[in-house]
Design a protein around this motif. Structure first.
Motif, short mmCIF file in Angstrom:
data_model
loop_
_atom_site.label_atom_id
_atom_site.label_comp_id
_atom_site.label_asym_id
_atom_site.label_seq_id
_atom_site.Cartn_x
_atom_site.Cartn_y
_atom_site.Cartn_z
N GLU A 168 -10.02 -5.39 3.23
CA GLU A 168 -11.35 -4.52 3.76
C GLU A 168 -12.04 -5.43 5.06
OE1 GLU A 168 -13.95 -1.88 1.14
OE2 GLU A 168 -14.75 -3.73 1.14
N THR A 169 -12.36 -5.13 6.09
CA THR A 169 -13.27 -5.63 7.11
C THR A 169 -14.54 -5.25 6.97
OG1 THR A 169 -13.10 -3.94 8.69
CG2 THR A 169 -11.11 -5.51 8.40
N GLU A 170 -15.06 -6.09 7.85
CA GLU A 170 -16.70 -5.72 8.05
C GLU A 170 -17.16 -4.61 8.96
OE1 GLU A 170 -18.19 -9.58 9.54
OE2 GLU A 170 -18.82 -10.37 7.65
N CYS A 171 -16.06 -3.92 9.43
CA CYS A 171 -16.35 -2.71 10.06
C CYS A 171 -16.39 -1.55 9.23
CB CYS A 171 -15.29 -2.45 11.23
SG CYS A 171 -15.12 -3.98 12.19
N SER A 172 -17.65 -0.74 9.38
CA SER A 172 -17.64 0.61 8.81
C SER A 172 -16.50 1.45 9.22
CB SER A 172 -19.25 1.22 8.79
OG SER A 172 -18.97 2.60 8.36
N ILE A 173 -15.99 2.29 8.39
CA ILE A 173 -14.86 3.36 8.75
C ILE A 173 -15.47 4.43 10.01
CG2 ILE A 173 -15.12 5.19 7.14
CD1 ILE A 173 -11.93 3.60 7.93
N LEU A 174 -17.01 4.62 9.78
CA LEU A 174 -17.62 5.30 10.57
C LEU A 174 -17.77 4.82 12.14
CD1 LEU A 174 -20.55 6.35 8.34
CD2 LEU A 174 -18.49 7.81 8.76
N SER A 175 -17.57 3.54 12.10
CA SER A 175 -17.46 2.68 13.64
C SER A 175 -16.32 3.30 14.48
CB SER A 175 -17.57 1.28 13.56
OG SER A 175 -16.14 0.78 13.16
N ARG A 176 -15.27 3.78 13.73
CA ARG A 176 -13.95 4.33 14.18
C ARG A 176 -13.30 3.08 15.04
NH1 ARG A 176 -12.45 6.93 10.91
NH2 ARG A 176 -13.58 8.78 10.29
N ARG A 177 -13.66 1.51 14.88
CA ARG A 177 -13.21 0.55 15.63
C ARG A 177 -11.61 0.47 14.82
NH1 ARG A 177 -16.96 -4.41 15.49
NH2 ARG A 177 -15.16 -5.23 16.28
N HIS A 178 -10.94 -0.14 15.76
CA HIS A 178 -9.46 -0.36 15.69
C HIS A 178 -9.58 -1.71 14.56
CE1 HIS A 178 -5.25 -1.91 15.85
NE2 HIS A 178 -5.15 -0.82 16.09
N TRP A 179 -8.54 -1.76 13.57
CA TRP A 179 -8.69 -2.77 12.54
C TRP A 179 -8.54 -4.13 13.27
CZ3 TRP A 179 -4.50 -5.75 11.60
CH2 TRP A 179 -3.20 -5.23 12.20
N GLU A 180 -7.71 -4.35 14.29
CA GLU A 180 -7.45 -5.36 14.60
C GLU A 180 -8.69 -6.09 15.47
OE1 GLU A 180 -2.96 -6.06 15.81
OE2 GLU A 180 -3.88 -4.48 17.15
N SER A 181 -9.95 -5.36 15.76
CA SER A 181 -11.11 -5.73 16.56
C SER A 181 -12.06 -6.15 15.51
CB SER A 181 -11.39 -4.75 17.43
OG SER A 181 -11.78 -3.51 16.69
N CYS A 182 -11.77 -5.94 14.10
CA CYS A 182 -12.83 -6.29 13.14
C CYS A 182 -12.67 -7.54 12.53
CB CYS A 182 -12.59 -5.01 12.00
SG CYS A 182 -13.00 -3.38 12.47
N GLU A 183 -13.72 -8.19 12.25
CA GLU A 183 -13.48 -9.25 11.45
C GLU A 183 -13.82 -9.13 9.89
OE1 GLU A 183 -14.15 -12.30 13.06
OE2 GLU A 183 -14.04 -11.16 14.94
N TYR A 184 -13.34 -10.31 9.31
CA TYR A 184 -13.18 -10.38 7.95
C TYR A 184 -14.39 -11.27 7.40
CZ TYR A 184 -8.56 -8.75 8.64
OH TYR A 184 -7.61 -7.76 8.89
N SER A 185 -15.13 -10.80 6.28
CA SER A 185 -16.35 -11.55 5.82
C SER A 185 -15.68 -12.97 4.86
CB SER A 185 -16.99 -10.82 4.81
OG SER A 185 -18.12 -11.57 4.30
N ASP A 186 -16.43 -14.06 5.40
CA ASP A 186 -16.22 -15.35 4.65
C ASP A 186 -17.42 -15.55 3.67
OD1 ASP A 186 -17.94 -15.87 6.55
OD2 ASP A 186 -16.84 -17.70 7.54
N THR A 187 -18.48 -14.68 3.73
CA THR A 187 -19.74 -14.88 3.06
C THR A 187 -19.92 -14.13 1.78
OG1 THR A 187 -21.15 -13.62 4.43
CG2 THR A 187 -20.90 -15.96 4.98
N TYR A 188 -19.39 -13.00 1.68
CA TYR A 188 -19.50 -12.04 0.50
C TYR A 188 -18.28 -11.42 0.10
CZ TYR A 188 -19.75 -8.37 4.02
OH TYR A 188 -19.44 -7.55 5.23
N PRO A 189 -18.23 -11.14 -1.12
CA PRO A 189 -16.52 -10.56 -1.51
C PRO A 189 -16.31 -9.14 -1.04
CG PRO A 189 -18.54 -10.86 -3.28
CD PRO A 189 -19.27 -11.20 -2.11
N MET A 190 -15.04 -9.33 -0.56
CA MET A 190 -14.54 -8.14 0.03
C MET A 190 -13.49 -7.54 -1.02
SD MET A 190 -12.28 -9.86 2.95
CE MET A 190 -11.90 -11.64 2.45
N ASP A 191 -12.77 -6.22 -0.51
CA ASP A 191 -11.91 -5.82 -1.68
C ASP A 191 -10.50 -5.98 -0.93
OD1 ASP A 191 -13.83 -4.76 -3.25
OD2 ASP A 191 -13.89 -2.95 -2.32
#
Length: 167
Positions: free
Chosen positions: A61-84
């Motif tokens: 999971e990235t930090e981008c909401s699915i509603l943002s409609r951003r491409h997955w390559e332009s999204c960041e991954y969290s290093d401060t909270y749990p992700m799926d």
């Protein structure tokens, strides 16, 4: 027909997997954009004028909401909270004349990253993901009400859904 399912071409599969994951993200309506971690398995069925691709992708999971409609390559991954993290099984169909892949079906199974894998030993505070409750939605609504009343906006905002709560 002599059509057989065969292993996909290792030289091109990452590009095809990225396209397939983008199709999945565009189809989803809630949550966070999935990013490609790795291609776990890839097979294809070559027909006369088309290809059916069977993929198993490991995703994060990235930090981008699915509603943002951003491409997955332009999204960041969290290093401060749990992700799926998890796996998506995806089937795409591409007609060679149209050259536009279509999503035939997908199934993604996610689970939280175990806390001991994301715990930050040097962090001044410990972050914890909480289960979203009605109380959290009420808190968000109060915060937005204050924002709407104090701002000089032409539109007011409302809470549709609380996706994640971090303590």
């Amino acid at each position: 027909s002599n059509a057989q399912i065969t292993p996909a071409d290792c030289n091109t599969i990452e590009t095809d997997a990225g396209v397939a994951l983008d199709l999945v993200n565009r189809h989803r309506r809630d949550g966070y954009v999935f990013g490609l971690f790795r291609v776990a398995d890839a097979h294809e069925l070559q027909l006369e004028n088309s290809t059916v691709l069977y993929l198993t992708l490991d995703v994060l999971e990235t930090e981008c909401s699915i509603l943002s409609r951003r491409h997955w390559e332009s999204c960041e991954y969290s290093d401060t909270y749990p992700m799926d993290f998890g796996q998506c099984k995806i089937i795409t169909y591409t007609n060679h004349l149209l050259k536009k892949p279509q999503l035939y079906g997908f199934n993604c199974t996610l689970s939280p990253v175990p806390p001991d894998l994301v715990e930050c030993k040097d962090c001044p505070v410990k972050l914890e993901a909480l289960e979203v409750t009605e109380q959290h939605k009420d808190i968000a609504e109060k915060a937005l009400k204050k924002f709407n009343s104090e701002g000089n906006h032409t539109n007011n905002f409302a809470v549709d859904k609380v996706e994640r709560v971090i303590k």
